[in-house]
Design an enzyme around this catalytic site. Structure first.
Site, PDB file in Angstrom:
ATOM      1  N   ARG A  32      11.404 -17.154 -10.275  1.00 40.68           N
ATOM      2  CA  ARG A  32      10.552 -15.943 -10.989  1.00 40.68           C
ATOM      3  C   ARG A  32      11.224 -15.784 -12.218  1.00 40.68           C
ATOM      4  O   ARG A  32      10.417 -15.359 -13.327  1.00 40.68           O
ATOM      5  CB  ARG A  32      10.310 -14.789  -9.978  1.00 40.68           C
ATOM      6  CG  ARG A  32      10.131 -15.307  -8.686  1.00 40.68           C
ATOM      7  CD  ARG A  32       8.812 -14.476  -8.285  1.00 40.68           C
ATOM      8  NE  ARG A  32       7.993 -14.949  -7.054  1.00 40.68           N
ATOM      9  CZ  ARG A  32       8.035 -14.729  -5.773  1.00 40.68           C
ATOM     10  NH1 ARG A  32       8.976 -13.691  -5.549  1.00 40.68           N
ATOM     11  NH2 ARG A  32       7.794 -15.331  -4.989  1.00 40.68           N
ATOM     12  N   GLU A 176       7.923 -10.531  10.035  1.00 41.17           N
ATOM     13  CA  GLU A 176       6.757 -10.829   9.431  1.00 41.17           C
ATOM     14  C   GLU A 176       6.354 -12.290   9.361  1.00 41.17           C
ATOM     15  O   GLU A 176       7.108 -13.213   9.170  1.00 41.17           O
ATOM     16  CB  GLU A 176       7.314 -10.980   7.838  1.00 41.17           C
ATOM     17  CG  GLU A 176       6.644 -11.388   6.913  1.00 41.17           C
ATOM     18  CD  GLU A 176       7.158 -11.444   5.441  1.00 41.17           C
ATOM     19  OE1 GLU A 176       8.603 -11.221   5.390  1.00 41.17           O
ATOM     20  OE2 GLU A 176       6.621 -11.680   4.427  1.00 41.17           O
ATOM     21  N   LYS A 218       4.666  -6.749   9.771  1.00 44.61           N
ATOM     22  CA  LYS A 218       4.383  -7.148   8.142  1.00 44.61           C
ATOM     23  C   LYS A 218       3.487  -8.523   8.067  1.00 44.61           C
ATOM     24  O   LYS A 218       4.133  -9.538   8.067  1.00 44.61           O
ATOM     25  CB  LYS A 218       5.714  -7.487   7.493  1.00 44.61           C
ATOM     26  CG  LYS A 218       5.613  -7.833   6.023  1.00 44.61           C
ATOM     27  CD  LYS A 218       6.786  -7.809   5.070  1.00 44.61           C
ATOM     28  CE  LYS A 218       6.442  -8.328   3.734  1.00 44.61           C
ATOM     29  NZ  LYS A 218       7.664  -8.014   2.753  1.00 44.61           N
ATOM     30  N   SER A 260       1.899  -9.272   0.464  1.00 38.61           N
ATOM     31  CA  SER A 260       0.895  -9.405  -0.760  1.00 38.61           C
ATOM     32  C   SER A 260       0.685 -10.818  -1.037  1.00 38.61           C
ATOM     33  O   SER A 260      -0.462 -11.287  -1.211  1.00 38.61           O
ATOM     34  CB  SER A 260       1.245  -9.015  -2.036  1.00 38.61           C
ATOM     35  OG  SER A 260       2.377  -9.249  -2.457  1.00 38.61           O
ATOM     36  N   GLY A 261       1.455 -11.541  -0.703  1.00 38.25           N
ATOM     37  CA  GLY A 261       1.490 -12.988  -0.442  1.00 38.25           C
ATOM     38  C   GLY A 261       1.054 -13.919  -1.871  1.00 38.25           C
ATOM     39  O   GLY A 261       0.315 -14.910  -1.732  1.00 38.25           O
ATOM     40  N   GLY A 262       1.139 -13.146  -2.973  1.00 39.48           N
ATOM     41  CA  GLY A 262       0.742 -13.949  -4.180  1.00 39.48           C
ATOM     42  C   GLY A 262      -0.786 -13.610  -4.722  1.00 39.48           C
ATOM     43  O   GLY A 262      -1.035 -14.211  -5.471  1.00 39.48           O
ATOM     44  N   ARG A 299       5.842  -9.414  -4.677  1.00 34.14           N
ATOM     45  CA  ARG A 299       5.246  -9.787  -6.176  1.00 34.14           C
ATOM     46  C   ARG A 299       4.293  -8.446  -6.621  1.00 34.14           C
ATOM     47  O   ARG A 299       4.265  -8.259  -7.738  1.00 34.14           O
ATOM     48  CB  ARG A 299       4.433 -11.211  -5.975  1.00 34.14           C
ATOM     49  CG  ARG A 299       5.371 -12.133  -6.079  1.00 34.14           C
ATOM     50  CD  ARG A 299       4.961 -13.433  -5.377  1.00 34.14           C
ATOM     51  NE  ARG A 299       4.724 -13.391  -4.079  1.00 34.14           N
ATOM     52  CZ  ARG A 299       4.263 -14.428  -3.256  1.00 34.14           C
ATOM     53  NH1 ARG A 299       4.079 -15.666  -3.821  1.00 34.14           N
ATOM     54  NH2 ARG A 299       4.490 -14.454  -2.074  1.00 34.14           N
TER      55      ARG A 299
END
Ligand code: 5MM
Length: 349
Positions: A32, A176, A218, A260-262, A299
Site C-alpha cells: 500500500r 473474520e 467480522k 470493507s474488502g476493497g 482500506r
C-alpha cells in the site's frame, strides 16, 4: 471470565462507533505504501501508524484499533508507545494474531490461515501488554467449484481454535471469515457461499465451546463479484447481507463488524448505511436484528488518508482529517444517518 470478556466485546460494539483495522502485515502495508510512492521501511510504517493513532478526535467514532505486532512495539517520535496513545484516547487495543495464509494442500486456488502454533503463549504475552481483543482472518475464494467444503471446514476449524484460545487468555476474539470479492460471481452466489461459510464457522465455534457472548463476527458484506456484469443496488446488498446474517449468526453473538474488502470507501459507507434504514431492521419481529452492526474497516477508513499523506510530514494534518472524515461518515452510517452530502461537503471543503 466470560462476563469481563462480554463487557469488552460490548465496549467494542459501542453504539455509533466501529473498529479501525490497521493490522496490515508488513507485506500488505509495504504494497500500500508503494502504491502511494512511499518508501517501504519499518520507519515509514511507524510514521504512518503514528499518524493514524494520533489523529485528534478519533475516539467518538472508533472504539478499538486492530494493530500488527510490529506496531505494538513502536513509539511515537516523542517516545510514547502507539498503543498507549490509543488507550489514552479511550480506544481499545487489539492485535492480529494470524500468521497469514498458505496454499491449502491438494486444493488449487484455495488457502488456509496459519498461526495456531505457539498461539497460546503469544496470546498470554499480548494480554500482559494490555491487548484486550484479537483478530484472525480466513480467506475464501469464489470460482468454479470453489470454495470446496474442505477449504471451508479447515478454515472454520482454525477460526474456532483461535477463538477458544483467545477466550482462555481473556482476550475477545474477532472472528473474520472473508469471502473475497474477486471474480465474476453474482450477488446470489456470494449469498450462498457466505451462508455456507458462516454455518460452518458457527458449527465449529459451537463444537469447540466458544462463548458467543464474548466474541465479535467480522464478515464480508454480500456483494456481486468485482467483474460481475450485474450490479446490485444499495437496497439489494443490504437485503442480501442481512438475510444471510439473520439465517446464520446466533443472537448471542455480541456484534457484527463488517470488513470493507476493497470496496471504494464511500460505497462501503453507503452500503453500511443502507443496512441501518428502518425498512431493513424493523417492521416485523422477523426482521429485527439481534446484534448491533458496525464496521471494522481497513482500506475504507485509511485509503484516502494514506494517499493524501504520501509519506510527507507536511501532509499529516490533511491526512488525519481524511481519516477522521471517513470515521465520522461510518459512525453516521451505523446510525443510518449518512448521506452523500457528507462526502460532497467534505470534497467541496
Ligand atoms: C479483509 O481485511 C481486513 C479488513 O480490511 P479491509 O476493510 O481493508 O478489507 C484487514 O483487517 C486485514 O485482515 C488486515 O489488513 C491484514 O491483512 P494482511 O493481508 O496484511 O494479513
Amino acid at each position: 471470565m466470560i462476563n469481563a470478556l462480554t463487557v469488552t466485546a460490548q465496549a467494542l460494539m459501542e453504539p455509533s462507533k466501529g473498529l479501525l483495522a490497521m493490522d496490515e502485515s508488513v507485506g500488505t502495508c509495504n504494497r500500500r505504501l508503494a502504491e502511494c510512492g512511499i518508501a517501504q521501511t519499518e520507519e515509514f510504517r511507524r510514521r504512518y501508524r503514528e499518524l493514524l493513532v494520533t489523529a485528534p478526535g478519533l475516539s467518538p467514532f472508533i472504539s478499538g484499533a486492530i494493530l500488527l505486532d510490529e506496531t505494538l512495539r513502536q513509539n511515537t517520535r516523542d517516545g510514547v508507545l502507539l498503543a498507549d496513545v490509543l488507550r489514552a484516547a479511550g480506544i481499545l487495543v487489539g492485535i492480529k494474531v494470524d500468521a497469514g495464509t498458505t496454499a491449502l494442500a491438494d486444493h488449487p486456488g484455495e488457502r488456509v490461515t496459519e498461526g495456531l502454533d505457539g498461539l497460546r503463549e503469544r496470546l498470554a504475552r499480548f494480554a500482559t501488554l494490555g491487548v484486550c481483543f484479537a483478530k484472525w482472518r480466513a480467506v475464501l475464494v469464489i470460482a468454479d467449484g470453489l470454495p470446496t467444503q474442505a477449504c471451508i471446514q479447515v478454515n472454520a476449524h482454525a477460526l474456532a481454535r483461535y477463538a477458544s484460545l483467545c477466550q482462555e487468555a481473556q482476550i475477545v476474539p474477532v472472528v473474520e471469515p472473508e469471502v473475497l470479492m474477486d471474480g465474476g460471481h453474482t450477488l446470489t452466489r456470494c449469498a450462498e457461499v457466505t451462508t455456507e461459510v458462516l454455518h460452518q464457522v458457527f458449527e465449529q465455534l459451537h463444537e469447540q465451546g466458544v462463548a458467543l457472548e464474548a466474541m465479535i463476527l467480522k464478515p464480508n458484506m454480500v456483494l456481486p463479484g468485482l467483474s460481475c456484469g450485474e450490479p446490485a443496488s444499495l437496497a439489494e446488498v443490504a437485503e442480501a447481507t442481512l438475510s444471510c446474517l439473520r439465517r446464520t449468526v446466533p443472537a448471542a453473538v455480541v456484534g457484527v463488524a463488517f470488513l470493507s474488502g476493497g470496496q471504494p470507501a464511500t460505497l462501503a459507507t453507503a452500503r453500511l448505511n443502507a443496512m441501518h434504514q428502518p425498512n431493513q431492521t424493523s417492521g416485523s419481529p422477523a426482521f429485527e436484528l439481534p446484534w448491533p452492526l458496525s464496521f471494522s474497516f481497513g482500506r475504507a477508513l485509511q485509503q484516502p488518508a494514506l494517499g493524501l499523506w504520501a509519506g510527507k510530514d507536511g501532509n499529516r494534518v490533511i491526512a488525519q482529517n481524511a481519516l477522521l472524515h471517513r470515521a465520522r461518515c461510518n459512525a453516521a452510517a451505523v446510525q443510518g444517518a449518512y448521506s452523500d452530502a457528507m462526502d460532497e461537503e467534505a470534497r467541496a471543503a
